[in-house]
Design a protein around this motif. Structure first.
Motif, PDB file in Angstrom:
ATOM      1  N   ILE A  69      72.015 -23.620-120.562  1.00 53.24           N
ATOM      2  CA  ILE A  69      70.720 -23.751-121.254  1.00 53.24           C
ATOM      3  C   ILE A  69      70.996 -23.535-122.738  1.00 53.24           C
ATOM      4  O   ILE A  69      71.448 -22.467-123.143  1.00 53.24           O
ATOM      5  N   THR A  70      70.759 -24.567-123.537  1.00 51.43           N
ATOM      6  CA  THR A  70      71.221 -24.507-124.932  1.00 51.43           C
ATOM      7  C   THR A  70      70.063 -24.632-125.927  1.00 51.43           C
ATOM      8  O   THR A  70      69.030 -25.233-125.623  1.00 51.43           O
ATOM      9  N   PRO A  71      70.251 -24.084-127.132  1.00 52.58           N
ATOM     10  CA  PRO A  71      69.197 -24.110-128.146  1.00 52.58           C
ATOM     11  C   PRO A  71      69.353 -25.301-129.089  1.00 52.58           C
ATOM     12  O   PRO A  71      70.319 -26.057-128.993  1.00 52.58           O
ATOM     13  N   TRP A  72      68.432 -25.405-130.024  1.00 55.74           N
ATOM     14  CA  TRP A  72      68.418 -26.558-130.931  1.00 55.74           C
ATOM     15  C   TRP A  72      69.251 -26.338-132.196  1.00 55.74           C
ATOM     16  O   TRP A  72      69.566 -27.277-132.896  1.00 55.74           O
TER      17      TRP A  72
ATOM     18  N   LYS B 273      70.914 -28.289-119.686  1.00 59.28           N
ATOM     19  CA  LYS B 273      69.528 -28.481-120.132  1.00 59.28           C
ATOM     20  C   LYS B 273      69.508 -28.248-121.654  1.00 59.28           C
ATOM     21  O   LYS B 273      69.577 -27.125-122.141  1.00 59.28           O
TER      22      LYS B 273
ATOM     23  N   GLY C 212      64.502 -28.737-126.156  1.00 59.36           N
ATOM     24  CA  GLY C 212      63.486 -29.788-126.269  1.00 59.36           C
ATOM     25  C   GLY C 212      63.459 -30.454-127.637  1.00 59.36           C
ATOM     26  O   GLY C 212      63.127 -31.638-127.743  1.00 59.36           O
TER      27      GLY C 212
ATOM     28  N   ARG D 177      61.423 -29.369-120.876  1.00 61.29           N
ATOM     29  CA  ARG D 177      61.095 -28.119-121.544  1.00 61.29           C
ATOM     30  C   ARG D 177      61.602 -26.933-120.709  1.00 61.29           C
ATOM     31  O   ARG D 177      62.389 -27.094-119.793  1.00 61.29           O
TER      32      ARG D 177
ATOM     33  N   GLN E  40      64.196 -22.856-116.220  1.00 61.17           N
ATOM     34  CA  GLN E  40      63.758 -21.903-115.186  1.00 61.17           C
ATOM     35  C   GLN E  40      64.182 -22.383-113.796  1.00 61.17           C
ATOM     36  O   GLN E  40      64.651 -21.604-112.971  1.00 61.17           O
TER      37      GLN E  40
ATOM     38  N   PHE F  67      73.394 -19.056-121.242  1.00 60.15           N
ATOM     39  CA  PHE F  67      72.169 -19.281-122.026  1.00 60.15           C
ATOM     40  C   PHE F  67      72.383 -18.867-123.473  1.00 60.15           C
ATOM     41  O   PHE F  67      72.970 -17.822-123.737  1.00 60.15           O
TER      42      PHE F  67
ATOM     43  N   SER G 207      66.422 -17.277-127.449  1.00 53.89           N
ATOM     44  CA  SER G 207      65.707 -16.071-127.875  1.00 53.89           C
ATOM     45  C   SER G 207      65.919 -14.932-126.879  1.00 53.89           C
ATOM     46  O   SER G 207      66.216 -15.154-125.701  1.00 53.89           O
TER      47      SER G 207
ATOM     48  N   VAL H 193      63.253 -15.101-123.840  1.00 52.25           N
ATOM     49  CA  VAL H 193      63.600 -16.000-122.729  1.00 52.25           C
ATOM     50  C   VAL H 193      64.882 -15.510-122.047  1.00 52.25           C
ATOM     51  O   VAL H 193      64.993 -15.516-120.819  1.00 52.25           O
TER      52      VAL H 193
ATOM     53  N   MET I  36      72.029 -14.164-127.758  1.00 49.31           N
ATOM     54  CA  MET I  36      70.655 -14.169-128.270  1.00 49.31           C
ATOM     55  C   MET I  36      70.640 -13.881-129.766  1.00 49.31           C
ATOM     56  O   MET I  36      71.508 -14.334-130.485  1.00 49.31           O
TER      57      MET I  36
ATOM     58  N   GLN J 254      58.830 -22.915-136.320  1.00 48.14           N
ATOM     59  CA  GLN J 254      59.877 -22.181-137.043  1.00 48.14           C
ATOM     60  C   GLN J 254      59.500 -22.046-138.522  1.00 48.14           C
ATOM     61  O   GLN J 254      59.738 -21.017-139.135  1.00 48.14           O
TER      62      GLN J 254
ATOM     63  N   GLU K  53      64.025 -10.792-135.846  1.00 48.63           N
ATOM     64  CA  GLU K  53      64.718 -12.012-136.266  1.00 48.63           C
ATOM     65  C   GLU K  53      63.714 -13.031-136.801  1.00 48.63           C
ATOM     66  O   GLU K  53      62.735 -13.340-136.136  1.00 48.63           O
TER      67      GLU K  53
HETATM   68  N1  LIG Z   1      70.771 -17.031-130.535  1.00 48.07           N
HETATM   69  C1  LIG Z   1      70.511 -18.214-131.046  1.00 48.07           C
HETATM   70  O1  LIG Z   1      71.414 -18.892-131.449  1.00 48.07           O
HETATM   71  C2  LIG Z   1      69.135 -18.735-131.060  1.00 48.07           C
HETATM   72  C3  LIG Z   1      68.053 -17.899-131.193  1.00 48.07           C
HETATM   73  N2  LIG Z   1      66.803 -18.409-131.201  1.00 48.07           N
HETATM   74  C4  LIG Z   1      65.688 -17.467-131.415  1.00 48.07           C
HETATM   75  O2  LIG Z   1      64.622 -17.858-130.574  1.00 48.07           O
HETATM   76  C5  LIG Z   1      63.448 -18.095-131.338  1.00 48.07           C
HETATM   77  C6  LIG Z   1      62.622 -19.169-130.679  1.00 48.07           C
HETATM   78  O3  LIG Z   1      63.364 -20.365-130.535  1.00 48.07           O
HETATM   79  P1  LIG Z   1      63.182 -21.212-129.207  1.00 48.07           P
HETATM   80  O4  LIG Z   1      63.749 -22.564-129.344  1.00 48.07           O
HETATM   81  O5  LIG Z   1      61.759 -21.149-128.802  1.00 48.07           O
HETATM   82  O6  LIG Z   1      64.131 -20.393-128.203  1.00 48.07           O
HETATM   83  P2  LIG Z   1      64.055 -20.307-126.627  1.00 48.07           P
HETATM   84  O7  LIG Z   1      64.733 -19.087-126.196  1.00 48.07           O
HETATM   85  O8  LIG Z   1      62.676 -20.568-126.184  1.00 48.07           O
HETATM   86  O9  LIG Z   1      64.909 -21.617-126.179  1.00 48.07           O
HETATM   87  C7  LIG Z   1      66.284 -21.630-125.874  1.00 48.07           C
HETATM   88  C8  LIG Z   1      66.507 -22.547-124.680  1.00 48.07           C
HETATM   89  O10 LIG Z   1      65.883 -21.990-123.518  1.00 48.07           O
HETATM   90  C9  LIG Z   1      64.971 -22.928-122.945  1.00 48.07           C
HETATM   91  N3  LIG Z   1      63.892 -22.222-122.272  1.00 48.07           N
HETATM   92  C10 LIG Z   1      62.636 -21.965-122.728  1.00 48.07           C
HETATM   93  N4  LIG Z   1      61.935 -21.266-121.802  1.00 48.07           N
HETATM   94  C11 LIG Z   1      62.762 -21.080-120.739  1.00 48.07           C
HETATM   95  C12 LIG Z   1      62.626 -20.428-119.482  1.00 48.07           C
HETATM   96  N5  LIG Z   1      61.509 -19.806-119.125  1.00 48.07           N
HETATM   97  N6  LIG Z   1      63.682 -20.420-118.642  1.00 48.07           N
HETATM   98  C13 LIG Z   1      64.843 -21.001-118.989  1.00 48.07           C
HETATM   99  N7  LIG Z   1      65.021 -21.655-120.166  1.00 48.07           N
HETATM  100  C14 LIG Z   1      64.008 -21.687-121.039  1.00 48.07           C
HETATM  101  C15 LIG Z   1      64.563 -23.766-124.134  1.00 48.07           C
HETATM  102  O11 LIG Z   1      63.955 -24.963-123.749  1.00 48.07           O
HETATM  103  P3  LIG Z   1      62.951 -25.738-124.755  1.00 48.07           P
HETATM  104  O12 LIG Z   1      63.691 -25.969-126.014  1.00 48.07           O
HETATM  105  O13 LIG Z   1      62.701 -26.988-124.036  1.00 48.07           O
HETATM  106  O14 LIG Z   1      61.772 -24.831-124.941  1.00 48.07           O
HETATM  107  C16 LIG Z   1      65.894 -23.932-124.839  1.00 48.07           C
HETATM  108  O15 LIG Z   1      66.674 -24.899-124.181  1.00 48.07           O
HETATM  109  C17 LIG Z   1      63.974 -18.456-132.714  1.00 48.07           C
HETATM  110  O16 LIG Z   1      63.037 -18.218-133.703  1.00 48.07           O
HETATM  111  C18 LIG Z   1      65.160 -17.543-132.823  1.00 48.07           C
HETATM  112  O17 LIG Z   1      64.730 -16.262-133.216  1.00 48.07           O
HETATM  113  C19 LIG Z   1      66.588 -19.759-131.059  1.00 48.07           C
HETATM  114  C20 LIG Z   1      67.623 -20.627-130.923  1.00 48.07           C
HETATM  115  C21 LIG Z   1      68.993 -20.185-130.937  1.00 48.07           C
END
Ligand SMILES: NC(=O)C1=CN([C@@H]2O[C@H](COP(=O)(O)OP(=O)(O)OC[C@H]3O[C@@H](n4cnc5c(N)ncnc54)[C@H](OP(=O)(O)O)[C@@H]3O)[C@@H](O)[C@H]2O)C=CC1
Ligand SMILES: O=C(O)CCC(=O)C(=O)O
Length: 480
Positions: free
Chosen positions: A148-151, A175, A178, A207, A212, A225, A228, A231, A250, A330, A382
């Motif tokens: 599960i990766t971030p943007w 995954k 989004g 999403r 999940q 993962f 955040s 999550v 995280m 953001q 953060e």
């Molecule tokens: N450590 C890091 O490198 C990162 C930290 N963040 C922190 O997180 C904050 C919010 O960013 P955000 O993109 O919302 O981060 P999230 O933690 O929501 O998203 C990270 C990944 O988890 C997915 N996800 C969301 N909800 C669930 C769930 N219930 N179960 C499993 N996977 C899930 C997301 O999908 P989807 O994108 O489709 O929602 C995305 O692929 C940022 O402001 C920052 O503080 C964010 C990104 C990277």
């Protein structure tokens, strides 16, 4: 305007899913739709996990040379297309074009690094306590991993999770975030072009519910993962409840300590890079600048001048130094924290306002908040944007105490010419990564990556450490 991509899932080696209700937008110009995508369901995850499970026996038993060759070829293909993929990354995520191309090259090098690691996986031979008995340990593939990766690193993070998983014989369901499906899809497509067998790497776009469903799926053996803390906590709870392996990366609230004896020019440059480049959207960003009082005023004045001079703009414009935030959310998070910091007594030394640009994008003016106290929210939560705060301290011990005084512990840096303080900081900083006279962000791809406290959970990612999470150890005894 560049064309809109029509994306699908990758399941069993084929693109599947032509209903595309979701969109990813260009954060530099929100009129530009980068991609239309499916919005995956638990059924799509189930199909992807079945494909990954079916592919596991052949892939895990293949010669490591086969796995190595695929990763190496994919790395070469990605390098050859770094301009094109880097441009897509910048268009979709908002980091500048040199940052987008740089990240793409990093992903390519990660693929090549793990091509080598596939051949270097090793165990141990030990003397048994019983005469005539031999003991050996092996590392073996585990099974199906959900990633599960971030943007914020839309190609490097999928690469640094998928490459070791695949190198060591596991199969994968990815995954992507989004906001950035198109960049992740480019990686998956290249790996298939390089000869990855069907079903070894699957991708379900959608999403959070897709993530999940992977966490809850009984046939997914491990979850990696990044995202955040909120999550991440749910992901860990779900995985542990059914005894799946789990690894979380995280947030951070990374300190950069600047001591009186620092080289001023270097300290300012590393603070600028660590706090503001990549729009501050790095978990390793230097969001707290902890400055000894003897250098405080000169450092703040010099840094504020450099921050004010940063050019904010379209990620693809050659003059842009700071691209937009990835999303409206953001962007608003950054402005909310600037407001909170000002209300709590902080002073805005640079930025704070909204940039007036022609294009409709999610731009944030890089902002430096001074005169803050360690207890303020800006110094504990953060922000994940181009916002940094300055805390004035009286000496090194107070600086160290302040640096360690948050719930996170990912990266910590110090700017100093004192060997004594540099070495002491390396030993006593409560962080997984420590930098001396270097930015807290921007790490090598071939060494372990991760933090302590609330920043990380489970075995380290990247480098030789990746084998810990993506293999399991078997201990074999024999007598002859
Ligand atoms: N450590 C890091 O490198 C990162 C930290 N963040 C922190 O997180 C904050 C919010 O960013 P955000 O993109 O919302 O981060 P999230 O933690 O929501 O998203 C990270 C990944 O988890 C997915 N996800 C969301 N909800 C669930 C769930 N219930 N179960 C499993 N996977 C899930 C997301 O999908 P989807 O994108 O489709 O929602 C995305 O692929 C940022 O402001 C920052 O503080 C964010 C990104 C990277
Ligand atoms: O600083 C880096 O190079 C990596 C940062 C990172 O992994 C992240 O922000 O998620």
């Amino acid at each position: 305007m560049a064309a809109t991509l029509e994306l699908s899932h990758w399941i069993g080696g084929r693109r599947q899913g032509d209903d595309r209700p979701a969109e990813s937008l260009n954060p530099s110009d929100t009129r530009d739709v980068v991609a239309r995508t499916p919005d995956g369901t638990a059924e799509d995850v189930d199909a992807a996990v079945s494909a990954a499970r079916a592919a596991f026996p052949a892939w895990s038993e293949a010669s490591p040379e086969v796995r190595s060759d695929v990763l190496d070829k994919a790395g070469s293909l990605l390098m050859a297309r770094a301009q094109e993929v880097g441009r897509l990354l910048s268009r979709e995520e908002g980091k500048t074009l040199p940052e987008g191309i740089g990240e793409t090259m990093r992903a390519a090098r990660i693929l090549k690094y793990f091509a080598g690691e596939a051949l270097r996986l090793h165990g141990q031979n030990l003397a048994s306590t019983r005469p005539g008995v031999e003991v050996q340990t092996y590392r073996q593939a585990v099974g199906v991993y959900g990633l599960i990766t971030p943007w914020n690193f839309p190609i490097a993070i999928p690469a640094w999770k998928a490459a070791p998983a695949l190198a060591f014989g596991n199969t994968v369901v990815l995954k992507p975030a989004g906001h950035t499906p198109a960049t992740a899809e480019a990686l998956v497509a290249i790996l298939h072009e390089a000869g990855l067998p069907d079903g070894v790497l699957n991708m379900v776009i959608g999403r959070g519910r897709v993530g999940q469903a992977m966490v809850d799926h009984p046939d997914v053996d491990g979850i990696s993962f990044t995202g955040s803390q909120k999550v991440g906590a749910g992901v860990a709870a779900g995985a542990v409840a059914r005894q799946a392996r789990v690894q979380l990366e995280m947030g951070g609230k990374n300190p950069l300590v600047v001591l009186n004896d620092a080289d001023l020019e270097r300290a300012v440059t590393i603070a600028l890079d660590g706090a503001f480049f990549s729009t501050g959207q790095r978990c390793t960003a230097s969001s707290r600048l902890i400055v000894e009082e003897g250098i405080h005023d000169t450092f703040v004045a010099a840094l504020a001048e450099r921050v004010k001079a940063l050019r904010v703009g379209d990620a693809l414009d050659k003059d842009t130094q700071v691209g937009p935030a990835v999303s409206e959310d953001q962007r608003e998070t950054s402005y909310r924290y600037i407001e909170i910091a000002a209300k709590e007594g902080g002073s805005i030394a640079a930025g704070g306002e909204r940039p007036q640009l022609e294009k409709p994008g999610w731009y944030v003016q890089p902002t430096l908040v001074t005169e803050t106290r360690a207890s303020m929210r800006i110094n504990n939560e953060e922000v994940f944007g181009p916002v940094a705060s300055v805390i004035r301290v009286k000496d090194y011990e107070e600086a160290l105490h302040t640096a360690n005084g948050v719930e996170f512990g990912l990266s910590a840096g110090i700017a100093t010419t004192s060997l004594k303080h540099a070495r002491d900081f390396q030993r006593r900083a409560k962080a997984g990564m420590v930098m001396v006279n270097l930015p807290t962000a921007g790490v090598d791809y071939h060494v372990p990556f991760g933090g302590i406290k609330s920043s990380s959970y489970g075995p380290r990612e990247q480098g030789f450490a990746a084998a810990e999470f993506f293999t399991q150890v078997k201990t074999a005894y024999s007598w002859s």
